[in-house]
Design a protein around this motif. Structure first.
Motif, PDB file in Angstrom:
ATOM      1  N   THR A   1      62.387  84.017  23.983  1.00  0.00           N
ATOM      2  CA  THR A   1      62.236  82.850  23.337  1.00  0.00           C
ATOM      3  C   THR A   1      63.534  81.932  23.594  1.00  0.00           C
ATOM      4  OG1 THR A   1      63.090  83.920  21.285  1.00  0.00           O
ATOM      5  CG2 THR A   1      60.824  83.549  21.354  1.00  0.00           C
ATOM      6  N   GLY A   2      63.581  80.691  23.373  1.00  0.00           N
ATOM      7  CA  GLY A   2      64.818  79.956  23.826  1.00  0.00           C
ATOM      8  C   GLY A   2      64.943  78.712  23.172  1.00  0.00           C
TER       9      GLY A   2
ATOM     10  N   ILE B   1      68.683  80.215  26.772  1.00  0.00           N
ATOM     11  CA  ILE B   1      68.114  81.420  26.242  1.00  0.00           C
ATOM     12  C   ILE B   1      69.384  82.257  26.312  1.00  0.00           C
ATOM     13  CG2 ILE B   1      66.732  83.702  27.191  1.00  0.00           C
ATOM     14  CD1 ILE B   1      65.884  81.551  29.339  1.00  0.00           C
ATOM     15  N   VAL B   2      69.400  82.970  24.817  1.00  0.00           N
ATOM     16  CA  VAL B   2      70.485  83.896  24.693  1.00  0.00           C
ATOM     17  C   VAL B   2      70.402  85.306  25.282  1.00  0.00           C
ATOM     18  CG1 VAL B   2      71.934  84.852  22.654  1.00  0.00           C
ATOM     19  CG2 VAL B   2      70.923  82.603  22.498  1.00  0.00           C
ATOM     20  N   ASP B   3      71.374  85.813  25.658  1.00  0.00           N
ATOM     21  CA  ASP B   3      71.173  87.258  26.370  1.00  0.00           C
ATOM     22  C   ASP B   3      71.952  88.232  25.191  1.00  0.00           C
ATOM     23  OD1 ASP B   3      71.411  89.480  27.358  1.00  0.00           O
ATOM     24  OD2 ASP B   3      71.696  89.003  29.425  1.00  0.00           O
ATOM     25  N   ALA B   4      71.048  88.780  24.300  1.00  0.00           N
ATOM     26  CA  ALA B   4      71.798  89.365  23.198  1.00  0.00           C
ATOM     27  C   ALA B   4      72.834  90.247  23.612  1.00  0.00           C
ATOM     28  CB  ALA B   4      70.646  89.954  22.184  1.00  0.00           C
ATOM     29  N   GLU B   5      72.613  91.034  24.724  1.00  0.00           N
ATOM     30  CA  GLU B   5      73.142  92.405  25.264  1.00  0.00           C
ATOM     31  C   GLU B   5      74.742  91.915  25.711  1.00  0.00           C
ATOM     32  OE1 GLU B   5      71.477  94.919  28.020  1.00  0.00           O
ATOM     33  OE2 GLU B   5      69.642  94.945  26.786  1.00  0.00           O
TER      34      GLU B   5
ATOM     35  N   ARG C   1      62.326  75.762  19.261  1.00  0.00           N
ATOM     36  CA  ARG C   1      62.408  76.814  19.499  1.00  0.00           C
ATOM     37  C   ARG C   1      61.023  77.124  20.302  1.00  0.00           C
ATOM     38  NH1 ARG C   1      66.720  79.428  19.114  1.00  0.00           N
ATOM     39  NH2 ARG C   1      68.163  78.565  17.725  1.00  0.00           N
ATOM     40  N   VAL C   2      61.073  77.816  21.475  1.00  0.00           N
ATOM     41  CA  VAL C   2      60.049  77.952  22.197  1.00  0.00           C
ATOM     42  C   VAL C   2      59.811  79.363  22.792  1.00  0.00           C
ATOM     43  CG1 VAL C   2      59.837  75.573  23.112  1.00  0.00           C
ATOM     44  CG2 VAL C   2      61.259  77.020  24.327  1.00  0.00           C
TER      45      VAL C   2
END
Ligand SMILES: Nc1nc2c(ncn2[C@@H]2O[C@H](COP(=O)(O)OP(=O)(O)OP(=O)(O)O)[C@@H](O)[C@H]2O)c(=O)[nH]1
Ligand SMILES: [Mg+2]
Ligand SMILES: [Zn+2]
Length: 313
Positions: free
Chosen positions: A11-12, A26-30, A53-54
């Protein structure tokens, strides 16, 4: 991210819709980082707006496609040329309504933004920009808005470290805010003062829009503090000449005028529309000067407009 037939789904956040494609963050949580991906849209996805949000799929070659958008918390919308609802941005916490000393502001336009925000509903900040050019007449018109229960901030982007800009900044933390108002009032300049170097966030966007071009043509979203993806966001939006809330029943318009809404609680009839009804507390408040004639006229004008625009089918 999950693996599916050589494509990845994630999702982004749409930070700009450039008509033929969207820029999606896009969030790269890591790694606690963000990256911006240019994504195409499937035929049915024409209505996607900045702030959506898609769900996207990314091919092995790294090409993104928007599959669908997620349910919206709210929408900032207006009537389009045909009088139908046109969504401008979505998922907002706060509308920052910007007026300026020059071009001289139209108070009725401000009322319409206020009504739109009240009806969404969303929080509201009123800004009077270009205070370095302030004159008595404009300041007097502005005083009327300062009597309404909204936070009003006076700013100047021409003065370095202007206290108004600092005050505005403190109101934006952890929120998604959008700058709206007439063309040329200084929305993009304010954004620049709030987030110096915001251009770096979307170099692709500035390229797509043509460098050196001053008028904003599409809504685009920026992180308040680029070193912290969760610090809050500000959306810059194209200026307008005219504005109105999306089509709603005329009887709902009073809900958008906070002074009329509050006074209206004392009207004899619960469904009083404050037009010709007897024992109307709003008409009385206008006679007493508690509600200005100008605001009341604005209310009547917007009611008339909604009577023309709104179709219940
Ligand atoms: N004197 C003065 N000029 C300002 C101030 N803020 C912005 N300007 C000028 O006003 C003009 C318009 O500013 P923009 O920031 O492009 O206005 P905008 O609201 O983004 O305009 P649109 O993108 O067309 O909606 C520019 O020439 C700015 O330099 C200010 O506080 N004082
Ligand atoms: Mg602009
Ligand atoms: Zn009434």
């Amino acid at each position: 991210m999950r693996k599916e037939n050589k494509t990845t789904s994630t999702t982004g956040l749409v930070i700009a819709n450039l008509r033929y494609h969207c820029l999606v963050e896009i969030v790269d949580a890591e790694n606690e980082t963000t990256k911006i991906l240019r994504c195409s849209m499937r035929g049915k996805q024409k209505g996607i707006v900045c702030g959506d949000r898609v769900e996207i799929t990314i091919s092995e070659e790294g090409e993104g496609v928007i599959e669908t958008y997620l349910e919206r918390k709210n929408e900032l919308a207006r009537p389009n040329m045909r009088g139908r609802k046109e969504v401008l941005t979505a998922n907002l916490d706060q509308l920052i309504i910007v007026a300026a000393v020059k071009p001289v502001f139209d108070p009725e336009l401000i009322d319409r933004y206020l009504a739109t925000a009240e009806l969404m509903p969303t929080e509201i900040i009123l800004v009077l920009n270009k205070m370095d050019l302030a004159d008595d007449k404009t300041v007097r018109t502005w005083e009327e808005f300062k009597k309404l229960p909204y936070r009003c901030i006076e700013t100047s982007t021409a003065i370095a470290e202007h206290e108004g800009i600092e005050e505005l900044k403190t109101q934006l933390h952890n929120k998604i805010s959008v700058l709206v108002g007439q063309s040329g009032v200084g929305k993009s300049s304010i954004l620049n003062s709030l987030i110096p170097g915001q251009g770096i966030q979307t170099q692709e966007l500035s390229k797509a829009l043509g460098e050196g071009k001053h008028t904003t043509t599409v809504a685009s979203s920026y992180i308040l503090d680029p070193s912290d993806p969760l610090s809050g966001r500000v959306i810059d939006s194209p200026g307008v000449r005219d504005f109105a809330p999306p089509p709603i029943p005329a009887d709902d318009v009073a809900q958008g005028f906070i002074d009329i809404r509050v006074a209206g609680e004392e009207c004899k009839f619960r469904d009083c529309q404050h037009l010709r009804e007897p024992h109307c507390a709003v008409k009385l408040a206008v006679e007493n000067g508690e509600i200005t004639q100008r605001r009341y006229k604005s209310y009547r004008h917007l009611r008339d407009l909604m009577e023309k625009l709104y179709r219940p089918y």
